[in-house]
Enzyme design. Sequence first.
Site, short mmCIF file in Angstrom:
data_model
loop_
_atom_site.label_atom_id
_atom_site.label_comp_id
_atom_site.label_asym_id
_atom_site.label_seq_id
_atom_site.Cartn_x
_atom_site.Cartn_y
_atom_site.Cartn_z
N PRO A 88 0.80 -1.21 0.00
CA PRO A 88 0.00 0.00 0.00
C PRO A 88 0.84 1.27 0.00
O PRO A 88 1.67 1.48 0.89
CB PRO A 88 -0.81 -0.09 1.30
CG PRO A 88 -0.50 -1.41 1.91
CD PRO A 88 0.67 -1.99 1.23
N ARG A 105 16.05 -2.79 -1.41
CA ARG A 105 14.91 -3.21 -2.21
C ARG A 105 15.36 -3.26 -3.66
O ARG A 105 16.55 -3.37 -3.92
CB ARG A 105 13.72 -2.27 -2.00
CG ARG A 105 14.06 -0.82 -1.79
CD ARG A 105 12.83 0.00 -1.54
NE ARG A 105 12.29 -0.17 -0.21
CZ ARG A 105 12.69 0.50 0.87
NH1 ARG A 105 13.63 1.39 0.75
NH2 ARG A 105 12.15 0.31 2.03
#
Length: 292
Positions: free
Chosen positions: A2, A280
């Site tokens: 989200p 990431r």
Amino acid sequence: MPELPEVEVVRLGLEPVVTGAVVRAVEVLDERSLRRHEGSSEQFAGLLEGARLEAPRRRGKFLWVPIEGRDEALVGHLGMSGQLLFREPGAAAPRHLRVRLTLEGPNGRYDVVFVDQRVFGSLAVDVLRPAPDAPDDPAERVPGQVVHIARDPLDARFDDEAFVAALRRRRSPVKAALLDQSLVSGIGNIYADEALWRARVHFARQADGLSARTVRGLLGHVRDVFAQALVEGGTSFDAQYVNVNGQAGYFAHSLNAYGREGQPCPRCGTPLRRVPFANRSSHFCPRCQRLR
DNA sequence: CAAGCCTCCTGCTTGC
DNA sequence: TGCAAGCAGGAGGCTT
């Protein structure tokens, strides 16, 4: 995962049903989901039971529901995998159920449940404090844990030129600046990669080496990709992100860079690349987005 | 003070 | 087949 569009879809779903409802029961099944709440789970429940809720608000990825007549709000952050879902009272507990709120509105009782597989999300009751850039406006107050979060690009009071100047003072890769929620909020890994692809800017370019024009353009692309994702109900990769009724969004089909390693760039056909960045991944087109 | 790394956490995927 | 490592990443705390 989200980010702003997904959180806004959740806020929009909660709004008509939660506004004006009264909390009748609170059940905390996993204390870890109250990580950002200062008191015990019993105290959390006590603060909420009997409270009448106002319209849900949002800044960046934080969501909160002010409590009528008090200087407090129920604050939520979805983290990586948090969901807020409407359920019929007495319905079977979904997997990873962490907190259950039973509300009573004009149309009877229903549950709002907080489901969170990875437990990076949280609920809390927090005191509302003045926003640093609008200290005299009670309507602009934010929960204590949100005070340091910058306004997001969809906020009417977002200051474009202040953002452009602040980003251009950063001596870090531009993507790190986009992900810094104290500079601009709401952007996560997916929409950072998408906005950079749209702007044809390499994620590792130094922020202080970008022209004001480039940064303004990048901000425009952030707004564009947010707006489009919002219309399409957000990005659902796996079952981790759904709206309050459990439905997935469609924006994953519209992604140009994120998650498309090895596939042709929609603009030039060059295979897209994925490289590690700040714990990431960054997805980019090696032809459209060059380091220099 | 800013920048960057580490940790929290679970479940799915990959590799030996 | 089984087990372990790898991967996903938002945010805050910590170190440099």
